[in-house]
Design an enzyme around this catalytic site. Sequence first.
Site, PDB file in Angstrom:
ATOM      1  N   CYS A   1       0.911  -1.132   0.194  1.00  0.00           N
ATOM      2  CA  CYS A   1      -0.280  -0.313  -0.541  1.00  0.00           C
ATOM      3  C   CYS A   1       0.895   1.545  -0.135  1.00  0.00           C
ATOM      4  O   CYS A   1       1.541   1.355   1.155  1.00  0.00           O
ATOM      5  CB  CYS A   1      -0.847  -0.139   1.240  1.00  0.00           C
ATOM      6  SG  CYS A   1      -1.921   1.754   1.345  1.00  0.00           S
ATOM      7  N   GLY A   2       0.120   2.511  -0.918  1.00  0.00           N
ATOM      8  CA  GLY A   2       1.250   3.893  -1.380  1.00  0.00           C
ATOM      9  C   GLY A   2       1.472   4.549   0.003  1.00  0.00           C
ATOM     10  O   GLY A   2       2.092   4.755   0.229  1.00  0.00           O
TER      11      GLY A   2
END
Length: 114
Positions: free
Chosen positions: A11-12
């Site tokens: 997840c960024g």
Amino acid sequence: MKATIWHNPKCGTSRKTLAILENLKMIDLTVVEYLKDPPTREKLAQLYTDAGITPAEGLRIRGTDATERGLPDADADTILDAMVADPILIERPLVETEKGVALCRPQDKVLDLL
């Protein structure tokens, strides 16, 4: 100060939040990859209570089958049970410090906990 992040490396936003925490020298950081080591139901309930949000507000919709399962309209107990059984349903990243807990979306929300 101690901090714990419930992190998903794919997840960024979670990676950006982790980077903020790692760049602060004053932080004694614990990283929990919650997909590998999910929180207990009790811990998850405590995190949401301390963050001032409901399990429904902590439910990850995007990239999951939460809507198909009817979870957005389910009661808190049903949502928590589903999250414990399938941790991909937990929105991330959750960060806990002695100042509180927050769902750090956007990542700058973590600064309120420091």
